[in-house]
Design a protein around this motif. Structure first.
Motif, PDB file in Angstrom:
ATOM      1  N   PRO A  19       0.812  -1.223   0.000  1.00 60.01           N
ATOM      2  CA  PRO A  19       0.000   0.000   0.000  1.00 60.01           C
ATOM      3  C   PRO A  19       0.840   1.265   0.000  1.00 60.01           C
ATOM      4  O   PRO A  19       1.823   1.390   0.722  1.00 60.01           O
ATOM      5  CB  PRO A  19      -0.809  -0.133   1.292  1.00 60.01           C
ATOM      6  CG  PRO A  19      -0.975  -1.593   1.480  1.00 60.01           C
ATOM      7  CD  PRO A  19       0.298  -2.213   0.962  1.00 60.01           C
ATOM      8  N   THR A  20       0.414   2.240  -0.818  1.00 57.91           N
ATOM      9  CA  THR A  20       1.164   3.487  -0.951  1.00 57.91           C
ATOM     10  C   THR A  20       1.248   4.232   0.371  1.00 57.91           C
ATOM     11  O   THR A  20       2.288   4.778   0.719  1.00 57.91           O
ATOM     12  CB  THR A  20       0.495   4.398  -1.999  1.00 57.91           C
ATOM     13  OG1 THR A  20       0.290   3.648  -3.186  1.00 57.91           O
ATOM     14  CG2 THR A  20       1.355   5.605  -2.288  1.00 57.91           C
ATOM     15  N   PHE A  21       0.137   4.240   1.132  1.00 53.01           N
ATOM     16  CA  PHE A  21       0.147   5.036   2.360  1.00 53.01           C
ATOM     17  C   PHE A  21       1.168   4.484   3.352  1.00 53.01           C
ATOM     18  O   PHE A  21       1.742   5.236   4.136  1.00 53.01           O
ATOM     19  CB  PHE A  21      -1.251   5.139   2.982  1.00 53.01           C
ATOM     20  CG  PHE A  21      -1.734   3.888   3.676  1.00 53.01           C
ATOM     21  CD1 PHE A  21      -2.436   2.915   2.988  1.00 53.01           C
ATOM     22  CD2 PHE A  21      -1.484   3.697   5.031  1.00 53.01           C
ATOM     23  CE1 PHE A  21      -2.877   1.770   3.621  1.00 53.01           C
ATOM     24  CE2 PHE A  21      -1.933   2.548   5.680  1.00 53.01           C
ATOM     25  CZ  PHE A  21      -2.623   1.582   4.975  1.00 53.01           C
ATOM     26  N   ARG A  52       4.076   2.946   2.437  1.00 49.64           N
ATOM     27  CA  ARG A  52       5.406   3.290   1.934  1.00 49.64           C
ATOM     28  C   ARG A  52       5.699   4.773   2.099  1.00 49.64           C
ATOM     29  O   ARG A  52       6.849   5.169   2.235  1.00 49.64           O
ATOM     30  CB  ARG A  52       5.546   2.886   0.463  1.00 49.64           C
ATOM     31  CG  ARG A  52       5.697   1.381   0.280  1.00 49.64           C
ATOM     32  CD  ARG A  52       5.825   0.993  -1.172  1.00 49.64           C
ATOM     33  NE  ARG A  52       4.551   1.051  -1.855  1.00 49.64           N
ATOM     34  CZ  ARG A  52       4.237   1.931  -2.787  1.00 49.64           C
ATOM     35  NH1 ARG A  52       5.091   2.856  -3.150  1.00 49.64           N
ATOM     36  NH2 ARG A  52       3.043   1.897  -3.380  1.00 49.64           N
ATOM     37  N   ARG A  53       4.665   5.601   2.099  1.00 47.24           N
ATOM     38  CA  ARG A  53       4.910   7.036   2.264  1.00 47.24           C
ATOM     39  C   ARG A  53       4.920   7.432   3.726  1.00 47.24           C
ATOM     40  O   ARG A  53       5.033   8.605   4.059  1.00 47.24           O
ATOM     41  CB  ARG A  53       3.818   7.846   1.529  1.00 47.24           C
ATOM     42  CG  ARG A  53       3.997   7.838   0.024  1.00 47.24           C
ATOM     43  CD  ARG A  53       2.999   8.755  -0.629  1.00 47.24           C
ATOM     44  NE  ARG A  53       3.196   8.793  -2.089  1.00 47.24           N
ATOM     45  CZ  ARG A  53       2.440   9.485  -2.916  1.00 47.24           C
ATOM     46  NH1 ARG A  53       1.430  10.190  -2.461  1.00 47.24           N
ATOM     47  NH2 ARG A  53       2.672   9.464  -4.218  1.00 47.24           N
ATOM     48  N   ILE A  78       2.477   7.441   5.909  1.00 49.90           N
ATOM     49  CA  ILE A  78       1.332   8.242   6.311  1.00 49.90           C
ATOM     50  C   ILE A  78       0.548   7.488   7.376  1.00 49.90           C
ATOM     51  O   ILE A  78       0.138   6.353   7.170  1.00 49.90           O
ATOM     52  CB  ILE A  78       0.392   8.496   5.103  1.00 49.90           C
ATOM     53  CG1 ILE A  78       1.163   9.242   4.013  1.00 49.90           C
ATOM     54  CG2 ILE A  78      -0.822   9.299   5.537  1.00 49.90           C
ATOM     55  CD1 ILE A  78       0.389   9.391   2.733  1.00 49.90           C
ATOM     56  N   ILE A  98      -2.810   6.928   9.445  1.00 51.45           N
ATOM     57  CA  ILE A  98      -4.199   7.266   9.216  1.00 51.45           C
ATOM     58  C   ILE A  98      -4.984   7.226  10.518  1.00 51.45           C
ATOM     59  O   ILE A  98      -4.881   6.286  11.292  1.00 51.45           O
ATOM     60  CB  ILE A  98      -4.862   6.335   8.174  1.00 51.45           C
ATOM     61  CG1 ILE A  98      -4.379   4.898   8.360  1.00 51.45           C
ATOM     62  CG2 ILE A  98      -4.546   6.800   6.783  1.00 51.45           C
ATOM     63  CD1 ILE A  98      -5.091   3.945   7.438  1.00 51.45           C
ATOM     64  N   ASP A  99      -5.768   8.265  10.733  1.00 53.74           N
ATOM     65  CA  ASP A  99      -6.647   8.276  11.902  1.00 53.74           C
ATOM     66  C   ASP A  99      -7.825   7.410  11.560  1.00 53.74           C
ATOM     67  O   ASP A  99      -8.379   7.516  10.482  1.00 53.74           O
ATOM     68  CB  ASP A  99      -7.186   9.690  12.181  1.00 53.74           C
ATOM     69  CG  ASP A  99      -6.085  10.707  12.148  1.00 53.74           C
ATOM     70  OD1 ASP A  99      -6.360  11.836  11.704  1.00 53.74           O
ATOM     71  OD2 ASP A  99      -4.973  10.376  12.540  1.00 53.74           O
ATOM     72  N   LYS A 100      -8.181   6.541  12.446  1.00 53.85           N
ATOM     73  CA  LYS A 100      -9.327   5.697  12.126  1.00 53.85           C
ATOM     74  C   LYS A 100     -10.460   5.951  13.081  1.00 53.85           C
ATOM     75  O   LYS A 100     -11.544   5.482  12.880  1.00 53.85           O
ATOM     76  CB  LYS A 100      -8.912   4.234  12.149  1.00 53.85           C
ATOM     77  CG  LYS A 100      -7.984   3.979  10.990  1.00 53.85           C
ATOM     78  CD  LYS A 100      -7.511   2.573  10.990  1.00 53.85           C
ATOM     79  CE  LYS A 100      -6.019   2.541  11.103  1.00 53.85           C
ATOM     80  NZ  LYS A 100      -5.482   1.216  10.927  1.00 53.85           N
ATOM     81  N   ALA A 136     -13.312   6.326   9.297  1.00 54.37           N
ATOM     82  CA  ALA A 136     -13.379   7.777   9.111  1.00 54.37           C
ATOM     83  C   ALA A 136     -13.198   8.075   7.633  1.00 54.37           C
ATOM     84  O   ALA A 136     -12.269   7.587   7.006  1.00 54.37           O
ATOM     85  CB  ALA A 136     -12.280   8.458   9.906  1.00 54.37           C
ATOM     86  N   ALA A 180      -9.884   9.404   6.579  1.00 53.81           N
ATOM     87  CA  ALA A 180      -8.832   8.387   6.549  1.00 53.81           C
ATOM     88  C   ALA A 180      -8.938   7.567   5.276  1.00 53.81           C
ATOM     89  O   ALA A 180      -7.936   7.270   4.620  1.00 53.81           O
ATOM     90  CB  ALA A 180      -8.946   7.489   7.780  1.00 53.81           C
ATOM     91  N   THR A 201      -7.664   9.540   2.428  1.00 52.71           N
ATOM     92  CA  THR A 201      -6.209   9.709   2.495  1.00 52.71           C
ATOM     93  C   THR A 201      -5.518   8.506   1.867  1.00 52.71           C
ATOM     94  O   THR A 201      -4.562   8.637   1.102  1.00 52.71           O
ATOM     95  CB  THR A 201      -5.746   9.854   3.959  1.00 52.71           C
ATOM     96  OG1 THR A 201      -6.396  10.977   4.529  1.00 52.71           O
ATOM     97  CG2 THR A 201      -4.238  10.045   4.051  1.00 52.71           C
ATOM     98  N   VAL A 202      -6.030   7.317   2.193  1.00 53.40           N
ATOM     99  CA  VAL A 202      -5.445   6.090   1.642  1.00 53.40           C
ATOM    100  C   VAL A 202      -5.632   6.045   0.128  1.00 53.40           C
ATOM    101  O   VAL A 202      -4.706   5.739  -0.623  1.00 53.40           O
ATOM    102  CB  VAL A 202      -6.101   4.849   2.302  1.00 53.40           C
ATOM    103  CG1 VAL A 202      -5.719   3.576   1.580  1.00 53.40           C
ATOM    104  CG2 VAL A 202      -5.687   4.764   3.763  1.00 53.40           C
ATOM    105  N   ALA A 255      -3.394   8.636  -1.732  1.00 55.45           N
ATOM    106  CA  ALA A 255      -1.975   8.276  -1.830  1.00 55.45           C
ATOM    107  C   ALA A 255      -1.744   7.366  -3.027  1.00 55.45           C
ATOM    108  O   ALA A 255      -0.841   7.564  -3.838  1.00 55.45           O
ATOM    109  CB  ALA A 255      -1.500   7.608  -0.541  1.00 55.45           C
ATOM    110  N   ARG A 256      -2.602   6.355  -3.172  1.00 53.65           N
ATOM    111  CA  ARG A 256      -2.435   5.393  -4.258  1.00 53.65           C
ATOM    112  C   ARG A 256      -2.726   6.030  -5.623  1.00 53.65           C
ATOM    113  O   ARG A 256      -1.996   5.832  -6.598  1.00 53.65           O
ATOM    114  CB  ARG A 256      -3.372   4.199  -4.034  1.00 53.65           C
ATOM    115  CG  ARG A 256      -3.355   3.189  -5.159  1.00 53.65           C
ATOM    116  CD  ARG A 256      -2.025   2.548  -5.400  1.00 53.65           C
ATOM    117  NE  ARG A 256      -1.708   1.561  -4.400  1.00 53.65           N
ATOM    118  CZ  ARG A 256      -0.617   0.795  -4.407  1.00 53.65           C
ATOM    119  NH1 ARG A 256       0.253   0.931  -5.397  1.00 53.65           N
ATOM    120  NH2 ARG A 256      -0.396  -0.073  -3.461  1.00 53.65           N
ATOM    121  N   ASP A 262      -2.648   9.153  -6.465  1.00 55.80           N
ATOM    122  CA  ASP A 262      -1.611  10.139  -6.754  1.00 55.80           C
ATOM    123  C   ASP A 262      -0.347   9.458  -7.269  1.00 55.80           C
ATOM    124  O   ASP A 262       0.263   9.883  -8.246  1.00 55.80           O
ATOM    125  CB  ASP A 262      -1.326  10.918  -5.463  1.00 55.80           C
ATOM    126  CG  ASP A 262      -0.289  11.988  -5.672  1.00 55.80           C
ATOM    127  OD1 ASP A 262       0.802  11.888  -5.095  1.00 55.80           O
ATOM    128  OD2 ASP A 262      -0.574  12.937  -6.431  1.00 55.80           O
TER     129      ASP A 262
END
Lengths: 392, 399
Positions: free
Chosen positions: A381-383, A385-386, A388, A390-392, B287, B290, B293-294, B297-298, B300
């Motif tokens: 997943p990109t997030f 690797r970057r 990031i 995430i608030d869940k 959320a 959230a 955001t995920v 990222a992908r 982008d």
């Protein structure tokens, strides 16, 4: 802290310029070791520093990274040996970079990883691009900050926009020069705080405690002559970096560095601190002073306002642990943010490193030939690797 | 003599589509039959489970036969995969006509020379597309026959892929069983389907956001300047969601389609999405910020890969008509705006053009490839009789 165990690394064009300006003011032979790190041959030629390191020669052939963050990262990875040599034996590594471009944003995380692996404490001092530099740079800078958060004990983030009184009236080249100068003041204020004697001392452990989990801004004020304390306070509060005092008021804590000559009076220190307390009631204030003969008759205040940490609610899903270096390969070790043991103040400590089971982070693409782009397995997943969260 | 129907088969990573098209006397193309079904043997555009893929293909073709009321024996096949790339090869020949007149033989010869590109041993040519002729290295022309000069050059765009991977897809179709009329890169089909002649002339970048791959075709100076695919697509977005929030893939897909946006700030700041429990899943609340955001990222990163390929090819910004997004992924909210940011160009959503008939097949962006392939099939049939066009798009894979 022993000055010799501190190094300040300027990474990328902006970082190199700021650190070079710092060298100019510090005087020869004194101070921590300074180095300029860049992919661009011309950047290095233009800075007046003794220690220059060119990275990624094979990749960029002496040209810059051209705004390509992945290239900046690869350049740093390609010259891992050089970078390790820079940080070896250091107790505190300060990395200075302008985010948004290629080398600063891409190489800084790699360098900080090396610094932490060498057991040093780390401080990041980075800028965010002017809005006129465009959306792409702004976005790259934001991603850069995310990547640096988990790699620094203290992170100071300065929007370039706030370094210049009135962007509208300033020419572009002036804007960048003014920005560099202001940053030089701030940087100097911080490392002198950690190395110079004064009445009230602040060491890095204090700094780290007060700034842990948050992000620091930066502001400064200067005064001269008899009413220098009052002048410096006014200059601080007028500085666009504090946005009319609002940033001070909103901070959860403040790190204050006061520097003056041998004639710095405790009364003046008191006056400055009262002024700051008025501007930031309810915030914790931690202060240190620096006394230098060369600063006779002058008073400089440097403030790092710390704003609250980002909200983290539940722990990330298993296998989705964040804080990976953007672009790390399949076998890289990953640092868990916050999972570091703090030992004695000022001493070395090693971050705990955990190996992330990459098979579990591929889900649907498990067991299939990975898609590789720019040296990364992008099935992950990109997030993640970057880096990031995430608030869940 | 009536032109026989053309059947297009696309075995994608998410779904298999078979379209039957017929050409009326006025030249207009009608979709008369369609078969569609989930695809379980393909990932990232490539076959990972041969038998499953055959079953899915057979089922879709069966449905198409029924709705079109024709027996299907032969198909045009669309292929994609991260291994597909393009390169430009220039061939030059001396002009042989008396007085420097460029003869037909010179044109044919320069085409052969331009096609003779040296590929790595494991690769086959998929397409050779004429870009432009040049006379004496300075004069660019469209049809050089009859003109004067001493040297004739031709720039040819060669699209190629790894032989074994192309063969896998071809063999799945053959095992249905079907005859293969031609094999085409799906990105080219999508471009054929969604671009107007004006867009091709001004220059346009088509990005087909599929489930398994993201295909791209760049038109610059009215010729195809670049084409290829990246093995990342909508399935990666879904996978990121599934892993990031620990939910099953099917729910991740649903929440992506219903609520997802490629823009991180989209949607109310505190909004949450409830996923009710089901077998093997306890249910949870996500959320919206959230989630986006995920996704962002992908999305982008994926668009960034295409942008990087453009830069590598030195194509930068010369697209007067901007970016045209198509494929299922173009339906993702915010994708258009994100693409504008990533490419720094205006962006529109492309839908299939020039075909009518079954509404679903002709309107959704996810049918761009299949519908373009039908059009390609008719062009190919027309060209089978020879002529300039036939030589331009001559197929080279023996099957």
């Amino acid at each position: 802290m022993d000055e010799k165990k501190i190094c300040v690394l300027g990474v990328g064009g902006a970082g190199c310029r700021v650190v070079a300006a710092l060298a100019g003011r510090a005087g020869k032979g004194k101070g921590p070791s300074l180095a300029a790190v860049s992919t661009d041959r011309r950047t290095l030629e233009a800075v007046a520093l003794a220690h220059k390191v060119r990275i990624g020669q094979a990749l960029t052939r002496g040209l810059g990274a051209g705004g390509d963050v992945a290239l900046g990262r690869r350049a740093a990875e390609a010259d891992g040996e050089l970078i390790r040599g820079l940080v070896e034996g250091m107790e505190l590594v300060l990395v200075v970079a302008g985010l948004g471009g290629g080398t600063g944003t891409g190489a800084a995380p790699v360098i900080l990883d090396a610094a932490q692996a060498a057991g040093a404490m780390t401080l990041g001092f980075v800028t965010l691009p002017f809005p006129f530099e465009g959306e792409q740079r702004t976005a790259a800078a934001a991603a850069g900050v995310d990547a640096l958060r988990s790699r620094t004990d203290t992170l100071v983030v300065v929007p370039n926009e706030r370094l210049v009184d009135s962007v509208r009236k300033t020419r572009v080249d002036q804007a960048f020069t003014k920005a560099d100068q202001a940053l030089g003041i701030g940087l100097r204020g911080i490392w002198k705080l950690l190395t110079q004697p004064g009445y009230l001392n602040l060491d890095f452990a204090d700094l780290r405690r007060v700034t842990a989990g948050g992000t620091c801004g930066f502001a400064y004020g200067e005064g001269k002559g008899r009413d220098r304390a009052k002048e410096a306070l006014e200059s601080l509060l007028k500085n666009p970096l504090v946005d009319g005092g609002r940033i001070l008021g909103a901070a959860r804590s403040l790190v204050v560095s006061l520097s003056g000559g041998a004639d710095l009076a405790l009364r003046e220190v008191g006056e400055v601190m009262q002024g700051i307390a008025r501007a930031a009631p309810g915030g914790e204030v931690v202060m240190g002073t620096i006394v230098e003969p060369v600063a006779h008759d002058k008073l400089t205040i440097v403030v790092l306002p710390v704003s609250g940490p980002r909200e983290r609610t539940a722990a990330p899903a298993p296998g989705a642990r964040a804080a990976e270096a953007p672009g790390a390969g399949q076998d890289a070790a990953v640092r868990e943010p916050g999972a570091r043991a703090l030992k004695k103040s000022g001493g070395r400590r090693r971050p705990e490193q955990t190996k992330l089971g990459f098979q579990t982070t591929k889900g649907r693409f498990k067991g299939i030939e990975p898609t590789i782009h720019a040296g990364e397995d992008i099935d992950i997943p990109t997030f993640i690797r970057r880096g990031i969260t995430i608030d869940k | 003599m009536p032109v026989p129907p053309v059947v297009a088969l696309e075995i994608g990573s998410t779904k298999v589509i078979a379209l039957v098209g017929e050409r009326r006397d006025d030249g207009h193309i009608m979709i008369t039959g369609m078969g569609e079904g989930p695809s379980t043997g393909v990932r990232k555009g490539e076959i990972i489970d041969f038998d499953n893929a055959v079953v899915c293909a057979r089922s879709a073709l069966g449905m198409a036969e029924e709705t079109a009321k024709v027996a299907i024996r032969e198909v045009y096949l669309a292929v994609s995969g991260g291994h597909i790339r393009s390169q430009v090869h220039r061939g030059t020949v001396p002009v042989s006509g008396r007085g420097g007149e460029i003869l037909r033989e010179d044109v044919e010869q320069v085409m052969d020379v331009a096609r003779a590109v040296n590929l790595p041993a494991d690769r086959d040519v998929l397409h050779t597309i004429c870009q432009q002729f040049t006379i004496d290295d300075e004069q660019r022309v469209i049809q050089p026959e009859g003109m004067e000069g001493s040297r004739l050059s031709l720039d040819m765009l060669v699209l190629h892929g790894v032989r074994t991977r192309l063969r896998n897809m071809i063999n799945v179709a053959k095992n249905v069983p079907m005859d293969i009329a031609d094999v085409t890169f799906s990105g080219l089909c999508s471009a054929l389907s969604v671009l107007t002649p004006e867009q091709k002339k001004s220059g346009a970048l088509v990005v087909d956001l599929g489930g398994g791959t993201t295909d791209y075709v760049a038109y610059a100076g009215n010729v195809v300047a670049l084409a290829g695919a990246a093995a990342v697509g909508g399935d990666h977005v879904t996978n990121d969601i599934a892993l990031g929030f620990n939910v099953p893939t099917s729910r991740a897909e649903k929440v992506k389609r219903e609520w997802g946006s490629a823009l991180p700030g989209d949607g109310e700041p505190d909004k949450t999405v409830k996923l009710p429990p089901e077998v093997g899943f306890a249910g949870r609340t996500i959320a919206l910020q959230a989630l986006n955001t995920v996704i962002h990222a992908r999305a982008d990163e994926t668009l960034g890969i295409v942008s990087a390929r453009l830069e590598e090819a030195g194509l930068g910004r010369q697209f007067g008509a901007g970016v045209v997004l198509t494929g299922g992924g173009a339906r993702l909210r915010g994708m258009q705006e994100l693409a504008e940011r990533v490419f720094g160009l205006p962006c529109t959503i492309g839908k299939p053009r020039n075909v009518s008939g079954l509404a679903t097949a002709t309107e959704g962006a996810e049918y761009a490839t299949a519908s373009g392939l039908v059009q390609y099939g008719f062009r190919n049939t027309a060209a089978a009789g020879g002529g300039f066009w036939g030589k331009v798009m001559r197929r080279l894979i023996p099957y």
